[in-house]
Design a protein around this motif. Structure first.
Motif, mmCIF file in Angstrom:
data_model
loop_
_atom_site.group_PDB
_atom_site.id
_atom_site.type_symbol
_atom_site.label_atom_id
_atom_site.label_comp_id
_atom_site.label_asym_id
_atom_site.label_seq_id
_atom_site.Cartn_x
_atom_site.Cartn_y
_atom_site.Cartn_z
ATOM 1 N N MET A 1 0.830 -1.177 0.000
ATOM 2 C CA MET A 1 0.000 0.000 0.000
ATOM 3 C C MET A 1 0.880 1.248 0.000
ATOM 4 N N THR A 2 0.530 2.223 -0.783
ATOM 5 C CA THR A 2 1.244 3.488 -0.860
ATOM 6 C C THR A 2 0.380 4.572 -0.231
ATOM 7 N N THR A 3 0.993 5.400 0.607
ATOM 8 C CA THR A 3 0.297 6.516 1.234
ATOM 9 C C THR A 3 0.687 7.800 0.522
ATOM 10 N N LYS A 4 -0.313 8.592 0.147
ATOM 11 C CA LYS A 4 -0.095 9.857 -0.543
ATOM 12 C C LYS A 4 -0.325 10.999 0.448
ATOM 13 N N ILE A 5 0.656 11.909 0.552
ATOM 14 C CA ILE A 5 0.569 13.031 1.492
ATOM 15 C C ILE A 5 0.740 14.340 0.730
ATOM 16 N N ASP A 6 -0.189 15.255 0.909
ATOM 17 C CA ASP A 6 -0.112 16.586 0.299
ATOM 18 C C ASP A 6 0.877 17.425 1.107
ATOM 19 N N THR A 7 1.991 17.795 0.493
ATOM 20 C CA THR A 7 3.014 18.594 1.169
ATOM 21 C C THR A 7 3.156 19.979 0.525
ATOM 22 N N SER A 8 2.103 20.424 -0.140
ATOM 23 C CA SER A 8 2.154 21.713 -0.825
ATOM 24 C C SER A 8 2.281 22.889 0.146
ATOM 25 N N SER A 9 2.123 22.641 1.447
ATOM 26 C CA SER A 9 2.303 23.694 2.446
ATOM 27 C C SER A 9 3.772 23.870 2.833
ATOM 28 N N GLU A 10 4.658 23.035 2.276
ATOM 29 C CA GLU A 10 6.084 23.100 2.605
ATOM 30 C C GLU A 10 6.849 23.928 1.570
ATOM 31 N N GLU A 11 7.798 24.716 2.039
ATOM 32 C CA GLU A 11 8.685 25.475 1.153
ATOM 33 C C GLU A 11 9.823 24.583 0.660
ATOM 34 N N VAL A 12 10.344 23.766 1.569
ATOM 35 C CA VAL A 12 11.424 22.835 1.239
ATOM 36 C C VAL A 12 11.346 21.640 2.179
ATOM 37 N N ARG A 13 11.750 20.470 1.673
ATOM 38 C CA ARG A 13 11.806 19.235 2.470
ATOM 39 C C ARG A 13 13.214 18.694 2.318
ATOM 40 N N THR A 14 13.866 18.384 3.449
ATOM 41 C CA THR A 14 15.258 17.941 3.429
ATOM 42 C C THR A 14 15.406 16.617 4.169
ATOM 43 N N TYR A 15 16.084 15.673 3.531
ATOM 44 C CA TYR A 15 16.397 14.370 4.118
ATOM 45 C C TYR A 15 17.838 14.444 4.618
ATOM 46 N N VAL A 16 18.045 14.053 5.877
ATOM 47 C CA VAL A 16 19.348 14.152 6.523
ATOM 48 C C VAL A 16 19.914 12.743 6.724
ATOM 49 N N TYR A 17 21.203 12.575 6.418
ATOM 50 C CA TYR A 17 21.873 11.276 6.511
ATOM 51 C C TYR A 17 22.877 11.275 7.652
#
Length: 71
Positions: A1-17
């Motif tokens: 199952m895939t979950t879809k999330i509306d993130t249009s309220s975000e200016e930027v999304r960053t993944y940290v390693y």
């Protein structure tokens, strides 16, 4: 199952390693979370991003006047 999330309220999304590297997606519109936990992020221009596995955190900046988080 895939979950879809509306993130249009975000200016930027960053993944940290763990090694300090970061991968940012400007103007993320939608995040799809796959059963494996992997993400696909569609930006405002229609580009699809697949952040590399192994991230330890996600951070984002909401657009002015938008809620701090949506999901």
């Amino acid at each position: 199952m895939t979950t879809k999330i509306d993130t249009s309220s975000e200016e930027v999304r960053t993944y940290v390693y763990g090694d300090g590297a970061e991968y940012s997606v400007p103007d993320p519109m939608t995040v799809f979370v796959l059963e494996s936990g992997s993400h696909r992020v569609v930006d405002r221009d229609g580009w699809v991003h697949r952040p590399e596995k192994g991230w330890i955190a996600i951070k984002w900046k909401p657009l002015n006047g938008q809620p701090a988080f949506v999901a």
